[in-house]
Design a protein around this motif. Structure first.
Motif, PDB file in Angstrom:
ATOM      1  N   PHE A   1       0.700  -1.224  -0.103  1.00 15.59           N
ATOM      2  CA  PHE A   1      -0.175  -0.039  -0.025  1.00 15.59           C
ATOM      3  C   PHE A   1       0.853   1.275   0.143  1.00 15.59           C
ATOM      4  N   ASP A   2       2.129   1.025  -0.533  1.00 13.21           N
ATOM      5  CA  ASP A   2       3.014   2.470  -0.570  1.00 13.21           C
ATOM      6  C   ASP A   2       2.484   3.207  -1.738  1.00 13.21           C
ATOM      7  N   PRO A   3       2.008   4.326  -1.478  1.00  9.41           N
ATOM      8  CA  PRO A   3       1.166   5.239  -2.198  1.00  9.41           C
ATOM      9  C   PRO A   3       2.221   5.925  -3.546  1.00  9.41           C
ATOM     10  N   PHE A   4       3.603   5.891  -3.290  1.00  3.84           N
ATOM     11  CA  PHE A   4       4.319   6.490  -4.098  1.00  3.84           C
ATOM     12  C   PHE A   4       5.119   5.306  -4.970  1.00  3.84           C
ATOM     13  N   ILE A   5       5.308   4.139  -4.835  1.00  2.92           N
ATOM     14  CA  ILE A   5       5.908   3.172  -5.542  1.00  2.92           C
ATOM     15  C   ILE A   5       5.388   3.160  -6.929  1.00  2.92           C
ATOM     16  N   PRO A   6       4.029   3.170  -7.109  1.00  4.15           N
ATOM     17  CA  PRO A   6       3.538   3.165  -8.521  1.00  4.15           C
ATOM     18  C   PRO A   6       3.777   4.489  -9.488  1.00  4.15           C
ATOM     19  N   ILE A   7       4.171   5.641  -8.533  1.00  5.59           N
ATOM     20  CA  ILE A   7       4.552   6.771  -9.055  1.00  5.59           C
ATOM     21  C   ILE A   7       6.277   6.724  -9.687  1.00  5.59           C
ATOM     22  N   PHE A   8       6.870   6.265  -8.651  1.00  6.58           N
ATOM     23  CA  PHE A   8       8.192   6.012  -9.155  1.00  6.58           C
ATOM     24  C   PHE A   8       8.234   5.015 -10.126  1.00  6.58           C
ATOM     25  N   ARG A   9       7.550   3.936 -10.477  1.00  7.21           N
ATOM     26  CA  ARG A   9       7.786   2.910 -11.262  1.00  7.21           C
ATOM     27  C   ARG A   9       6.891   3.295 -12.765  1.00  7.21           C
ATOM     28  N   LEU A  10       6.167   4.480 -12.599  1.00 12.73           N
ATOM     29  CA  LEU A  10       5.075   4.824 -13.571  1.00 12.73           C
ATOM     30  C   LEU A  10       4.371   3.389 -14.072  1.00 12.73           C
TER      31      LEU A  10
ATOM     32  N   GLY B   1      -5.946   2.106  -8.307  1.00 12.09           N
ATOM     33  CA  GLY B   1      -6.321   2.716  -6.868  1.00 12.09           C
ATOM     34  C   GLY B   1      -5.267   3.053  -6.270  1.00 12.09           C
ATOM     35  N   MET B   2      -3.999   2.595  -6.225  1.00 11.81           N
ATOM     36  CA  MET B   2      -2.636   3.283  -5.436  1.00 11.81           C
ATOM     37  C   MET B   2      -2.225   4.109  -6.223  1.00 11.81           C
ATOM     38  N   ILE B   3      -2.279   4.503  -7.625  1.00 11.43           N
ATOM     39  CA  ILE B   3      -1.832   5.687  -8.429  1.00 11.43           C
ATOM     40  C   ILE B   3      -2.584   6.713  -7.927  1.00 11.43           C
ATOM     41  N   VAL B   4      -3.969   6.508  -7.988  1.00 12.92           N
ATOM     42  CA  VAL B   4      -4.952   7.871  -7.916  1.00 12.92           C
ATOM     43  C   VAL B   4      -4.487   8.126  -6.208  1.00 12.92           C
ATOM     44  N   PHE B   5      -4.347   7.094  -5.324  1.00 14.42           N
ATOM     45  CA  PHE B   5      -3.937   7.448  -4.040  1.00 14.42           C
ATOM     46  C   PHE B   5      -2.914   8.237  -3.845  1.00 14.42           C
TER      47      PHE B   5
ATOM     48  N   VAL C   1       0.853  19.861  -2.277  1.00 16.89           N
ATOM     49  CA  VAL C   1       1.000  21.139  -2.404  1.00 16.89           C
ATOM     50  C   VAL C   1       0.476  21.847  -1.633  1.00 16.89           C
ATOM     51  N   PHE C   2      -0.412  22.057  -0.914  1.00 17.65           N
ATOM     52  CA  PHE C   2      -0.986  22.795   0.005  1.00 17.65           C
ATOM     53  C   PHE C   2      -1.035  22.422   1.379  1.00 17.65           C
ATOM     54  N   VAL C   3      -0.493  21.247   1.844  1.00 15.34           N
ATOM     55  CA  VAL C   3      -0.419  20.839   3.210  1.00 15.34           C
ATOM     56  C   VAL C   3       0.964  20.194   3.339  1.00 15.34           C
ATOM     57  N   GLY C   4       1.934  20.557   4.116  1.00 11.75           N
ATOM     58  CA  GLY C   4       3.331  20.340   4.374  1.00 11.75           C
ATOM     59  C   GLY C   4       3.225  18.692   4.649  1.00 11.75           C
ATOM     60  N   ARG C   5       3.872  17.924   3.928  1.00 10.05           N
ATOM     61  CA  ARG C   5       3.968  16.405   3.756  1.00 10.05           C
ATOM     62  C   ARG C   5       2.962  15.850   4.525  1.00 10.05           C
ATOM     63  N   PRO C   6       1.937  15.371   4.034  1.00  3.68           N
ATOM     64  CA  PRO C   6       0.895  14.576   4.748  1.00  3.68           C
ATOM     65  C   PRO C   6       1.072  13.290   4.826  1.00  3.68           C
ATOM     66  N   PHE C   7       1.779  12.618   3.851  1.00  4.41           N
ATOM     67  CA  PHE C   7       2.170  10.962   4.071  1.00  4.41           C
ATOM     68  C   PHE C   7       3.237  10.953   5.228  1.00  4.41           C
ATOM     69  N   CYS C   8       4.202  12.085   5.382  1.00  8.46           N
ATOM     70  CA  CYS C   8       4.953  11.735   6.467  1.00  8.46           C
ATOM     71  C   CYS C   8       4.633  12.057   7.869  1.00  8.46           C
ATOM     72  N   ARG C   9       3.664  12.982   7.963  1.00 10.44           N
ATOM     73  CA  ARG C   9       3.096  13.450   9.218  1.00 10.44           C
ATOM     74  C   ARG C   9       1.704  12.474   9.657  1.00 10.44           C
ATOM     75  N   PHE C  10       1.246  11.852   8.481  1.00 13.98           N
ATOM     76  CA  PHE C  10      -0.105  11.095   9.275  1.00 13.98           C
ATOM     77  C   PHE C  10      -0.186   9.778   8.644  1.00 13.98           C
ATOM     78  N   LEU C  11       0.953   9.161   7.993  1.00 11.89           N
ATOM     79  CA  LEU C  11       0.891   7.913   7.575  1.00 11.89           C
ATOM     80  C   LEU C  11       2.003   7.089   7.888  1.00 11.89           C
ATOM     81  N   CYS C  12       3.340   7.632   7.669  1.00 19.96           N
ATOM     82  CA  CYS C  12       4.658   7.143   7.494  1.00 19.96           C
ATOM     83  C   CYS C  12       4.950   6.186   8.705  1.00 19.96           C
TER      84      CYS C  12
END
Length: 213
Positions: free
Chosen positions: A138-147, A152-156, A165-176
């Motif tokens: 469920f890593d949301p950035f792996i599909p982006i890095f692998r293109l 569903g994960m790409i959309v996530f 863009v509007f909130v500082g590091r949402p994944f780092c703060r609330f999921l990582c």
């Protein structure tokens, strides 16, 4: 490269405060650890490998994976969260797209701060029982890095980047989940990050300016 980049960030934060250096390291991290290495194996996901090795003696933990898990922890203990500051490709990618910060209320931020620990608990449980590595799945950035990857994960992942863009590091703060561990270690860091070398006069400017509270 991981070791060298964390040394550069530690120097840039403590000896020569420089946003330009952190920005440059973030670009290298995204390009190399993200797109070139496709975000795998990463320090965040290495939690599961370590847990599995502790729970199952038949599993042989690769030494490189062990280093990926331990090096950021050791650096955090001595210098604070330098790994998060610019070396982690997921955090770096969010930092690079961040252009505006809308503040989240303290109540909402406090409630969301429990999610990384819940995520970490399930990741440990699933890894220890050999069910699956849910951090990787469920890593949301792996599909982006692998293109490529699950739609569903790409959309996530794209949604998180738009939010970043509007909130500082949402994944780092609330999921990582790894960030949660580093946060605990940073509380006892031998050298803390200083906003200014001058004595604090309690002007509260740093509190209002910090994009991640």
């Amino acid at each position: 490269l991981l070791l060298g980049m964390m040394c550069i960030v530690a120097w840039a934060v403590h000896r020569k405060p420089s946003r330009r250096i952190l920005f440059s390291v973030s670009i290298v991290s995204v390009l190399y650890f993200g797109f070139f290495r496709t975000g795998c194996v990463c320090s965040v996901g290495s939690i599961q490998n370590v847990v599995l090795a502790l729970a199952d003696s038949s599993y042989k933990l690769p030494f490189v994976v062990l280093l990926l898990f331990l090096l950021p922890l050791v650096f955090t203990l001595f210098f604070g969260r330098v790994f998060c500051a610019g070396v982690c490709p997921m955090g770096a990618l969010q930092e690079l797209v961040n252009v505006r910060n809308f503040r989240i209320s303290r109540a909402v931020a406090s409630a969301l701060s429990f999610f990384p620990w819940i995520y970490l608990s399930f990741a440990i449980l699933y890894a220890a029982t050999r069910s699956q590595f849910i951090i990787c799945r469920f890593d949301p950035f792996i599909p982006i890095f692998r293109l490529s990857g699950d739609v569903g994960m790409i959309v996530f992942g794209v949604s998180l980047l738009v939010l970043a863009v509007f909130v500082g590091r949402p994944f780092c703060r609330f999921l990582c989940p790894y960030g949660a561990i580093l946060g605990v270690v940073s509380n006892v860091a031998l050298k803390r990050v200083e906003v200014t070398k001058k004595p604090c006069i309690n002007c509260a400017l740093c509190h209002s300016a910090c994009p991640v509270d």
